[in-house]
Design an enzyme around this catalytic site. Sequence first.
Site, PDB file in Angstrom:
ATOM      1  N   ASP A 108     -49.564  36.896  25.424  1.00 15.67           N
ATOM      2  CA  ASP A 108     -49.809  37.289  26.805  1.00 15.67           C
ATOM      3  C   ASP A 108     -51.277  37.105  27.188  1.00 15.67           C
ATOM      4  OD1 ASP A 108     -48.937  38.687  29.279  1.00 15.67           O
ATOM      5  OD2 ASP A 108     -50.344  40.228  28.597  1.00 15.67           O
ATOM      6  N   GLU A 150     -49.447  32.110  27.305  1.00  9.31           N
ATOM      7  CA  GLU A 150     -49.493  32.182  28.759  1.00  9.31           C
ATOM      8  C   GLU A 150     -50.949  32.013  29.216  1.00  9.31           C
ATOM      9  OE1 GLU A 150     -48.804  35.324  32.414  1.00  9.31           O
ATOM     10  OE2 GLU A 150     -49.891  35.833  30.589  1.00  9.31           O
TER      11      GLU A 150
END
Length: 522
Positions: A265, A296
Amino acid sequence: MFSMLKAWFSNVFGEPPVPALNKMRLGPEGATQNPLMIQFFTWDALHDNLSWWKHVEAEIPRLSELGVTQIWLPPPNKAAEPHGRGYDAYDLWDLGEFNQRGAVKTRWGTREDLLSACKTAREHGIDILIDAVLNHKLGADAVETFSAIPVQSENRLKDAGPAREIQGWTDFHFPGRAEKYSAFRWTQAHFTGVDWDDRGKANGIFRLVGPGHKGWSRHVDSELGNYDFLLGIDIDHRHPAVREDLLSWGKWILETTGASGFRLDAIKHIDKKFLLHWIQSTRASCGNPRMFAVSEYWSGNLKLILPYIKAFKGETAFFDVPLHMNFNQASRQRARYDLRNLLRGTIVQVKPGDAVTFVDNHDTVEGKSLESWVESHFKVQAYSIILLRGSGYPCVFYGDLYPNKECYNEEVARNVKLLMDARKMFAYGDTEDYSSDRNCIGFVRRGTATHPGCAVILSNKQEGSRSYVHELRMNVGKENGGSTYRSFMTQHGRVEIDAEGWGTFSCFANHVQVWVKLEREA
């Protein structure tokens, strides 16, 4: 003419090199079918009568039939709030086992439920991906007093005032867990910034200063001057004790769950040098050189992503946000969008072996933080690109497949399932691209010695012209000369292939059609 057309498409779409993703585990060892990931949650996902982990477990047989080989789960760690999604990370070592932050279980269920779902997935030949939230923490157990400097929100390199003494929620000692699994206690010494001064009851971005504090990391994205700080209590990944605890957690979570890798993340906010070391060390310590990782980095600008791809040296794949943004543009512009530009400026165009392709996710839904929803009238066309073309590694979104209150469309779900079936059965071999005009493109998968191919056409012509039928002449290979192809999506229609492998394939306006070889009856 055909060679000129092929050369033109090679210039637009790029020639795929040997995929770097082959170095990582995309599915169970020895599997011969196409790999496929699913993001199995939406932002507001809850299940009426089951914990989310039990819902996952119940759906695993069906997912296996649809060709899913990897499931990306939401963050399994204890959140700051009982219904927190896990991105508000409180304790990475608590998987729903300890009475902390107002509950034993997480939003998604108990540790026992999670481990049971992971076990069932392995039994069905499906790998699990853990969503790792390593950038920040929230929900501390106590405040501490320390010196900090307020900085400008639009340029974190510029101070907004002098240093002052503030109180921040930076003491994480996890009383409910009582040092089980990890004895590490987080204090202000382990963070670079906070977003709340409890003494002054003020929001802001405060950079910690004083003994031991080094300021923002230099090895992060340069957006907003320096994008080390995202939210909450920002972790200093340069601190030796922090590094040791996070490295231990990476090995522990894989061993505990039996997962095969991670979705990472918010990596633009994490020290690049640490994160590369963390991936490499976790891969080595878990004894799996093909441990999967996908990161990400949220930007639609390929030029900003490419330096990150280079910096990570093939150790992680990247979600193809530029491709998602192209899908969003195509859905909003409708017939004004030139479908021949769909892959322009995307990761899958220039670095297909580093691309995890997707249409939408939990953040892109209307009203969410990164709203960029691909509208329903173009959703199936977008899925045909990621599921049936021969480049990139596709990820299907739960919200497009399962009934939910946020974004479900029954017709889209039905067609996405058909495309998943087509991927599993027919989407093999080299890809040959064709074009009719700006509103109609097609491609052929040539098949392999063990798997058949298919021919695909998609259109974005206006819905008012739905009765309009596109026709596109494509070559499915001389080895298929004299055969008949049938419609897979609608189960009607036939295309006769000539001796040289050419056939004229059709597709209704604003639709997708997949054509597959008709097996001769005995």
